[in-house]
Design an enzyme around this catalytic site. Structure first.
Site, PDB file in Angstrom:
ATOM      1  N   ASP A 109     -27.094 -60.186 -25.697  1.00 39.60           N
ATOM      2  CA  ASP A 109     -27.971 -59.301 -24.921  1.00 39.60           C
ATOM      3  C   ASP A 109     -27.907 -57.843 -25.373  1.00 39.60           C
ATOM      4  O   ASP A 109     -28.936 -57.175 -25.458  1.00 39.60           O
ATOM      5  CB  ASP A 109     -27.708 -59.427 -23.416  1.00 39.60           C
ATOM      6  CG  ASP A 109     -26.247 -59.294 -23.027  1.00 39.60           C
ATOM      7  OD1 ASP A 109     -25.393 -58.958 -23.871  1.00 39.60           O
ATOM      8  OD2 ASP A 109     -25.942 -59.548 -21.843  1.00 39.60           O
ATOM      9  N   MET A 140     -23.599 -62.807 -23.067  1.00 38.30           N
ATOM     10  CA  MET A 140     -22.656 -63.194 -24.119  1.00 38.30           C
ATOM     11  C   MET A 140     -21.427 -63.907 -23.555  1.00 38.30           C
ATOM     12  O   MET A 140     -21.205 -63.925 -22.350  1.00 38.30           O
ATOM     13  CB  MET A 140     -22.226 -61.949 -24.899  1.00 38.30           C
ATOM     14  CG  MET A 140     -23.372 -61.286 -25.666  1.00 38.30           C
ATOM     15  SD  MET A 140     -22.887 -59.776 -26.518  1.00 38.30           S
ATOM     16  CE  MET A 140     -21.818 -60.421 -27.817  1.00 38.30           C
ATOM     17  N   HIS A 141     -20.637 -64.479 -24.452  1.00 35.66           N
ATOM     18  CA  HIS A 141     -19.268 -64.964 -24.190  1.00 35.66           C
ATOM     19  C   HIS A 141     -19.167 -66.239 -23.361  1.00 35.66           C
ATOM     20  O   HIS A 141     -18.080 -66.803 -23.237  1.00 35.66           O
ATOM     21  CB  HIS A 141     -18.408 -63.887 -23.501  1.00 35.66           C
ATOM     22  CG  HIS A 141     -18.534 -62.524 -24.065  1.00 35.66           C
ATOM     23  ND1 HIS A 141     -18.237 -62.215 -25.376  1.00 35.66           N
ATOM     24  CD2 HIS A 141     -18.920 -61.351 -23.493  1.00 35.66           C
ATOM     25  CE1 HIS A 141     -18.443 -60.917 -25.577  1.00 35.66           C
ATOM     26  NE2 HIS A 141     -18.863 -60.378 -24.471  1.00 35.66           N
TER      27      HIS A 141
END
Length: 485
Positions: A237, A78-79
């Site tokens: 995830d 992520m991110h």
């Protein structure tokens, strides 16, 4: 029919081939490099992800009739910030979730825009790893590159774009950008304004199981797949791992001991804790979840064994550990800084309490316990909201250790359910693809059907009491050292 789940991780892409029944036919993993151009920076080349995913899919499906592949779904780190120009060229290497360069931008968002406003706009506050601070960093430090941005996307969405041509993301992954109005599952106009981006630069939003497109002809031909293979949005995830472990519906819990460590609590209702110590995100099943994320979990044990002890035999290092709840050595697991609940990128790892009779095994035990205590910090926040959790599933590389599972069960006073098959985000991605192809009516149905519990590690009252005492000491260490980091 077959379904492919692609888990785009930090060190490798893991691909899983699943039949409609849930039977796993094949698993392939392909590594790619990670770059640290400056201390605290962490980057990858998105083209590496795509190249290795394509090679992985060819290897994954070499023994089946490839025309039987019906759908592809994702779980992904992520991110991360991926930026493309108007010609779809990658502008700069992706800035990853564990990159710590955005301290100034994070402080600006939390202190000048204000945590209350951020929470109102997005249900979360700024963390150094989130995407919005990275956009602000790029705007300030790389204005020429920032001016070229036509598309902003998350890591797994780059794969979906390369495969299908669909500029898309899903609400679970988008929740970690600090650009999404989580409660209403739409982009926040206020956050777009703050970051200086337009809605056309952001991907179209989908639920995790929704079909975003089909394979491009050139991709289908190269893989030997049908052009009708459906590509579904997938999930971040942790949400994908939660689907894979059946952590769907209301009040379910999953602990992940991967590179990072998470405690994930699913909820039908939207909720935010008043200090924003936990992330409040959309879930891949159409509802919401609370999540505590520590930046270093199994990676602490990997660092300790491989870098310090110079061994890869984790089991041998854990074998002498037999006195639980009595270790006088403590370890603060903040090797990459910490996110939940401290939100401090400057925090660092610390061993505390050694004496002349401290052993190698004591130190190893302290590392395992430190991660468990760190996860307990987030559990305590959830408990303060009145959320009652009695048991949890467990997944991730660290979950292969019977000792670590026992420590987790007793430190957190939770029953720890062990699954027959634990393939985390790649399994979740394949399951989401199956729902998108109408093989199952919804995510909750497939999640509950495929998560088979084969063992439960029960907390032991005597050990729980010992660990309660140790945890109360652990809790005092971070505040005592905070000003020294």
């Amino acid at each position: 029919m077959y379904y492919i789940g692609i888990d785009l991780g930090t060190s490798a892409v893991k691909l899983l081939l699943m039949e409609e029944s849930g039977k796993i036919c094949n698993i392939v993993s392909k590594e790619y490099p990670l770059f640290f151009p400056h201390p605290g920076w962490s980057e990858q080349n998105p083209q590496d992800w795509f190249a290795q995913s394509m090679e992985g899919m060819k290897e994954l499906t070499k023994d089946i009739d490839r025309k039987e592949v019906a759908g592809i779904g994702f779980g992904g780190q992520m991110h991360g910030l991926v930026t493309l120009d108007e010609n779809d060229q990658v502008i700069r290497p992706a800035i990853l979730w564990n990159d710590g360069r955005t301290q100034e931008e994070t402080e600006y968002l939390n202190n000048e825009i204000g945590k209350n406003k951020l929470s109102e706009y997005t249900a979360n506050i700024a963390f150094a790893g989130f995407t919005a601070p990275k956009i602000l960093w790029m705007k300030k430090n790389e204005p020429d590159k920032f001016a070229r941005i036509a598309k902003i996307m998350l890591p797994k969405d780059y794969l979906a774009y390369c495969l299908s041509g669909s500029f898309c993301t899903d609400v679970s992954d988008a929740s970690g950008m600090l650009l999404l109005d989580v409660k209403n599952r739409c982009w926040s106009k206020e956050m777009m304004e703050i970051c200086g981006v337009k809605e056309e630069q952001l991907p179209k939003l989908y639920e995790s199981w929704q079909v975003v497109g089909t394979l491009k002809k050139s991709i289908a031909d190269e893989l030997g797949f049908s052009e009708n293979v459906k590509v579904v949005a997938g999930a971040g995830d942790n949400a994908a791992a939660a689907v894979g472990t059946g952590t769907v519906g209301d009040g379910q819990c999953n602990i992940s001991l991967g590179t990072s460590g998470t405690i994930f609590i699913s909820s039908k209702d939207f909720g935010v804790d008043e200090n924003n110590a936990l992330h409040s995100f959309c879930h891949a099943d159409g509802s919401y979840h609370l999540m505590g994320c520590m930046l270093s979990a199994a990676s602490c044990n990997k660092w300790w064994a491989e870098e310090i002890l110079q061994t890869k035999d984790f089991a041998a290092e854990q074998a002498p550990i037999n006195k639980l709840g009595e270790n006088r050595v403590f370890f603060l697991p903040y090797l990459m800084g910490e996110r939940s609940p401290h939100n401090n990128p400057d925090a660092r790892g610390v061993f505390f309490g050694m004496s002349m009779d401290s052993t190698r095994a004591d130190m190893t035990q302290a590392v395992l316990e430190g991660v468990a205590f760190g996860l307990r910090d987030s559990l305590e926040v959830a408990r303060s909201l009145g959320i009652k959790i009695e048991r949890t599933k467990i997944c991730g590389g660290g979950a292969k250790s019977p000792l670590w599972k026992k420590i987790i069960a007793n430190v957190m006073n939770l029953k720890v359910d062990v699954l027959e098959v634990e393939e985390g985000p790649s399994m979740g991605g394949a399951m989401l693809a199956a729902v998108g192809c109408d093989a199952y009516p919804d995510v909750e149905t497939i999640g509950k059907k495929m998560a088979h519990v084969v063992d439960t590690v029960e907390p032991e009252p005597e050990l729980v009491a010992k660990y309660e005492e140790r945890y109360q000491k652990f809790r005092k260490l971070y505040p005592a050292m905070k000003d020294l980091f």
